[in-house]
Design an enzyme around this catalytic site. Structure first.
Site, PDB file in Angstrom:
ATOM      1  N   TYR A  73      -9.385 -10.766  15.101  1.00 48.06           N
ATOM      2  CA  TYR A  73      -8.392 -11.412  14.238  1.00 48.06           C
ATOM      3  C   TYR A  73      -8.770 -12.873  13.976  1.00 48.06           C
ATOM      4  O   TYR A  73      -8.803 -13.329  12.833  1.00 48.06           O
ATOM      5  CB  TYR A  73      -7.016 -11.332  14.895  1.00 48.06           C
ATOM      6  CG  TYR A  73      -5.895 -11.953  14.082  1.00 48.06           C
ATOM      7  CD1 TYR A  73      -5.300 -11.258  13.034  1.00 48.06           C
ATOM      8  CD2 TYR A  73      -5.414 -13.232  14.386  1.00 48.06           C
ATOM      9  CE1 TYR A  73      -4.266 -11.816  12.290  1.00 48.06           C
ATOM     10  CE2 TYR A  73      -4.380 -13.798  13.643  1.00 48.06           C
ATOM     11  CZ  TYR A  73      -3.809 -13.082  12.599  1.00 48.06           C
ATOM     12  OH  TYR A  73      -2.782 -13.654  11.867  1.00 48.06           O
TER      13      TYR A  73
ATOM     14  N   SER B 147      -4.418 -18.433   9.616  1.00 49.63           N
ATOM     15  CA  SER B 147      -3.645 -18.604  10.844  1.00 49.63           C
ATOM     16  C   SER B 147      -4.247 -19.789  11.566  1.00 49.63           C
ATOM     17  O   SER B 147      -5.445 -20.063  11.427  1.00 49.63           O
ATOM     18  CB  SER B 147      -3.761 -17.355  11.719  1.00 49.63           C
ATOM     19  OG  SER B 147      -3.317 -17.644  13.026  1.00 49.63           O
TER      20      SER B 147
ATOM     21  N   ARG C   6       0.830  -1.217   0.000  1.00 47.93           N
ATOM     22  CA  ARG C   6       0.000   0.000   0.000  1.00 47.93           C
ATOM     23  C   ARG C   6       0.860   1.261   0.000  1.00 47.93           C
ATOM     24  O   ARG C   6       0.404   2.317  -0.435  1.00 47.93           O
ATOM     25  CB  ARG C   6      -0.959  -0.005   1.185  1.00 47.93           C
ATOM     26  CG  ARG C   6      -0.316  -0.163   2.545  1.00 47.93           C
ATOM     27  CD  ARG C   6      -1.371  -0.224   3.639  1.00 47.93           C
ATOM     28  NE  ARG C   6      -0.811  -0.722   4.890  1.00 47.93           N
ATOM     29  CZ  ARG C   6      -1.509  -0.837   6.008  1.00 47.93           C
ATOM     30  NH1 ARG C   6      -2.787  -0.508   6.030  1.00 47.93           N
ATOM     31  NH2 ARG C   6      -0.941  -1.313   7.104  1.00 47.93           N
TER      32      ARG C   6
ATOM     33  N   ASN D 264      -1.574 -12.347   1.136  1.00 45.24           N
ATOM     34  CA  ASN D 264      -0.729 -12.346   2.339  1.00 45.24           C
ATOM     35  C   ASN D 264      -1.022 -11.179   3.284  1.00 45.24           C
ATOM     36  O   ASN D 264      -0.866 -11.318   4.500  1.00 45.24           O
ATOM     37  CB  ASN D 264       0.743 -12.300   1.884  1.00 45.24           C
ATOM     38  CG  ASN D 264       1.684 -12.029   3.012  1.00 45.24           C
ATOM     39  OD1 ASN D 264       2.077 -12.947   3.739  1.00 45.24           O
ATOM     40  ND2 ASN D 264       2.053 -10.762   3.204  1.00 45.24           N
TER      41      ASN D 264
ATOM     42  N   SER E  75     -11.785 -13.282  11.777  1.00 46.31           N
ATOM     43  CA  SER E  75     -11.526 -12.904  10.376  1.00 46.31           C
ATOM     44  C   SER E  75     -10.827 -14.038   9.635  1.00 46.31           C
ATOM     45  O   SER E  75     -11.066 -14.269   8.445  1.00 46.31           O
ATOM     46  CB  SER E  75     -10.694 -11.623  10.298  1.00 46.31           C
ATOM     47  OG  SER E  75      -9.337 -11.851  10.647  1.00 46.31           O
ATOM     48  N   LYS E  76      -9.968 -14.768  10.333  1.00 48.40           N
ATOM     49  CA  LYS E  76      -9.270 -15.888   9.689  1.00 48.40           C
ATOM     50  C   LYS E  76     -10.211 -17.091   9.539  1.00 48.40           C
ATOM     51  O   LYS E  76     -10.090 -17.857   8.574  1.00 48.40           O
ATOM     52  CB  LYS E  76      -8.015 -16.258  10.477  1.00 48.40           C
ATOM     53  CG  LYS E  76      -6.953 -15.136  10.543  1.00 48.40           C
ATOM     54  CD  LYS E  76      -6.397 -14.755   9.181  1.00 48.40           C
ATOM     55  CE  LYS E  76      -5.195 -13.807   9.303  1.00 48.40           C
ATOM     56  NZ  LYS E  76      -4.660 -13.386   7.990  1.00 48.40           N
TER      57      LYS E  76
ATOM     58  N   ASP F  44      -3.405  -1.088  -2.165  1.00 49.11           N
ATOM     59  CA  ASP F  44      -4.026  -1.168  -0.836  1.00 49.11           C
ATOM     60  C   ASP F  44      -5.207  -2.102  -1.018  1.00 49.11           C
ATOM     61  O   ASP F  44      -6.147  -1.783  -1.766  1.00 49.11           O
ATOM     62  CB  ASP F  44      -4.481   0.225  -0.388  1.00 49.11           C
ATOM     63  CG  ASP F  44      -5.161   0.195   0.970  1.00 49.11           C
ATOM     64  OD1 ASP F  44      -5.752  -0.850   1.338  1.00 49.11           O
ATOM     65  OD2 ASP F  44      -5.129   1.220   1.672  1.00 49.11           O
TER      66      ASP F  44
HETATM   67  P1  NAP Z   1       3.633  -8.071   8.855  1.00 53.82           P
HETATM   68  O1  NAP Z   1       5.112  -8.202   8.892  1.00 53.82           O
HETATM   69  O2  NAP Z   1       2.951  -7.135   9.801  1.00 53.82           O
HETATM   70  O3  NAP Z   1       3.223  -7.730   7.349  1.00 53.82           O
HETATM   71  C1  NAP Z   1       1.886  -7.496   7.003  1.00 53.82           C
HETATM   72  C2  NAP Z   1       1.847  -6.961   5.593  1.00 53.82           C
HETATM   73  O4  NAP Z   1       0.479  -6.706   5.251  1.00 53.82           O
HETATM   74  C3  NAP Z   1       2.606  -5.641   5.445  1.00 53.82           C
HETATM   75  O5  NAP Z   1       3.245  -5.608   4.195  1.00 53.82           O
HETATM   76  C4  NAP Z   1       1.489  -4.625   5.483  1.00 53.82           C
HETATM   77  O6  NAP Z   1       1.785  -3.398   4.858  1.00 53.82           O
HETATM   78  C5  NAP Z   1       0.446  -5.400   4.706  1.00 53.82           C
HETATM   79  N1  NAP Z   1      -0.874  -4.779   4.777  1.00 53.82           N
HETATM   80  C6  NAP Z   1      -1.646  -4.546   5.858  1.00 53.82           C
HETATM   81  N2  NAP Z   1      -2.783  -3.909   5.482  1.00 53.82           N
HETATM   82  C7  NAP Z   1      -2.712  -3.746   4.131  1.00 53.82           C
HETATM   83  C8  NAP Z   1      -3.551  -3.163   3.164  1.00 53.82           C
HETATM   84  N3  NAP Z   1      -4.722  -2.583   3.478  1.00 53.82           N
HETATM   85  N4  NAP Z   1      -3.171  -3.206   1.852  1.00 53.82           N
HETATM   86  C9  NAP Z   1      -2.009  -3.782   1.502  1.00 53.82           C
HETATM   87  N5  NAP Z   1      -1.147  -4.320   2.381  1.00 53.82           N
HETATM   88  C10 NAP Z   1      -1.507  -4.301   3.676  1.00 53.82           C
HETATM   89  O7  NAP Z   1       2.919  -9.477   9.091  1.00 53.82           O
HETATM   90  P2  NAP Z   1       3.309 -10.981   8.707  1.00 53.82           P
HETATM   91  O8  NAP Z   1       3.570 -11.695   9.973  1.00 53.82           O
HETATM   92  O9  NAP Z   1       4.314 -11.013   7.615  1.00 53.82           O
HETATM   93  O10 NAP Z   1       1.883 -11.492   8.203  1.00 53.82           O
HETATM   94  C11 NAP Z   1       1.598 -11.922   6.884  1.00 53.82           C
HETATM   95  C12 NAP Z   1       0.321 -12.752   6.930  1.00 53.82           C
HETATM   96  O11 NAP Z   1       0.551 -13.932   7.713  1.00 53.82           O
HETATM   97  C13 NAP Z   1      -0.876 -12.043   7.588  1.00 53.82           C
HETATM   98  O12 NAP Z   1      -2.049 -12.329   6.856  1.00 53.82           O
HETATM   99  C14 NAP Z   1      -0.934 -12.666   8.975  1.00 53.82           C
HETATM  100  O13 NAP Z   1      -2.232 -12.640   9.527  1.00 53.82           O
HETATM  101  C15 NAP Z   1      -0.472 -14.076   8.671  1.00 53.82           C
HETATM  102  N6  NAP Z   1       0.054 -14.793   9.855  1.00 53.82           N
HETATM  103  C16 NAP Z   1       1.198 -14.368  10.470  1.00 53.82           C
HETATM  104  C17 NAP Z   1       1.677 -15.069  11.571  1.00 53.82           C
HETATM  105  C18 NAP Z   1       2.953 -14.678  12.285  1.00 53.82           C
HETATM  106  O14 NAP Z   1       3.291 -15.320  13.299  1.00 53.82           O
HETATM  107  N7  NAP Z   1       3.703 -13.671  11.832  1.00 53.82           N
HETATM  108  C19 NAP Z   1       0.979 -16.190  12.050  1.00 53.82           C
HETATM  109  C20 NAP Z   1      -0.180 -16.589  11.417  1.00 53.82           C
HETATM  110  C21 NAP Z   1      -0.619 -15.887  10.302  1.00 53.82           C
HETATM  111  P3  NAP Z   1       2.402  -2.134   5.679  1.00 53.82           P
HETATM  112  O15 NAP Z   1       3.867  -2.368   5.794  1.00 53.82           O
HETATM  113  O16 NAP Z   1       2.041  -0.971   4.817  1.00 53.82           O
HETATM  114  O17 NAP Z   1       1.703  -2.102   7.021  1.00 53.82           O
END
Ligand code: NAP
Length: 245
Positions: A168, A145, A35, A87, A171-172, A60
């Site tokens: 959260y 998740s 975004r 993602n 939503s998942k 976005d």
């Molecule tokens: P992260 O580092 O916080 O990255 C999230 C990404 O989503 C960032 O690039 C963020 O952009 C982007 N984003 C959020 N809102 C957006 C929007 N409206 N439009 C476009 N991009 C948007 O999180 P992550 O851990 O890598 O998570 C990736 C996915 O894995 C998520 O769906 C999360 O729920 C899932 N997940 C993660 C974990 C974990 O332990 N990390 C566990 C289970 C599931 P900005 O940089 O602009 O904010």
């Protein structure tokens, strides 16, 4: 055979960036979406330094005009899409387990979370479906998740029983429903869709307390993006193992 094209949402950092890198290292052209243009372009520069064929597209996922532009751009440039990794995701609760529960959740937290983690995934994916159907092997990966599992949340002996962040988690769960329903709607086509649990991963969302490095956290997404024709569809998977819905 034409080169594979993958689009990853929220690919400027975290699991999305690593997924783009690992897919790119396999010779796939990656459309890095984010975004924030500065963050997205910086990610593309980093990927190109590693030899990845990457380009940036501003998206976005909650913006309808961005979704339309994404379709138009890919349709005009490539005429197809092979891989869509949904993602991007947010977790807006303060993480203070027990204070933001089903009994205390705010309307704002629910709306904001569902807008990004559920509605936008449905709207973006359905918009791009005609392009995915033009691929020989369209693959959709929905970043869910383990916290979306109703079976585990309702089992007092499960490892996630105490981890209840209502907006959260719900939503998942809704995203998982989309995976199941979409897989049924796509039966008989070459497009597969699955929900991925990446593990608990060290990212801004997962926090430094997470045990898994991001390089491993991207592996489930990458494997599901590269499924062959015999691979599953409509499943909920972590590291090659099915999770209970
Ligand atoms: P992260 O580092 O916080 O990255 C999230 C990404 O989503 C960032 O690039 C963020 O952009 C982007 N984003 C959020 N809102 C957006 C929007 N409206 N439009 C476009 N991009 C948007 O999180 P992550 O851990 O890598 O998570 C990736 C996915 O894995 C998520 O769906 C999360 O729920 C899932 N997940 C993660 C974990 C974990 O332990 N990390 C566990 C289970 C599931 P900005 O940089 O602009 O904010």
């Amino acid at each position: 055979m034409s080169k594979k094209i993958a689009l990853i949402t929220g690919a400027n950092k975290g699991i999305g960036f690593e997924t783009a890198k690992q897919l790119g290292q396999k010779g796939i052209t990656v459309i890095v979406t984010a975004r924030n243009a500065a963050n997205g372009n910086a990610a593309v520069t980093d990927l190109q330094k590693e030899g990845v064929d990457a380009e940036f597209l501003q998206l976005d996922v909650t913006n309808a005009a961005d979704i339309q532009h994404t379709f138009d751009y890919i349709n005009n440039k490539y005429g197809k899409l092979d891989i869509l990794v949904n993602n991007a995701g947010i977790q807006v609760e303060d993480g203070d387990w027990g204070t933001n529960t089903a009994a205390t959740v705010t309307a704002e937290a629910l709306h904001k979370t569902f807008e990004t983690n559920f509605f936008s995934v449905v709207l973006l994916t359905n918009k791009l479906l005609p392009l995915l159907k033009k691929s020989d092997a369209g693959r959709i990966v929905n970043l869910s998740s383990i916290l979306g599992s109703q079976a585990l949340h309702s089992n007092p002996n499960s490892p996630i029983y105490a981890s209840k962040l209502f907006a959260y988690d719900a939503s998942k769960t809704a995203l998982n429903a989309y995976t199941i329903h979409l897989a049924a709607a796509l039966a008989g086509t070459s497009v597969k869709v699955n929900s991925a649990h990446p593990g608990w991963v060290k990212t801004d969302l997962g926090s430094d307390a997470a045990p898994m490095e991001v390089v491993d956290g991207a592996k489930t997404s990458v494997a599901l993006a590269l499924l062959d024709a015999d691979g599953p569809s409509g499943k909920y998977i972590h590291a090659g193992q099915e999770l209970p819905w």
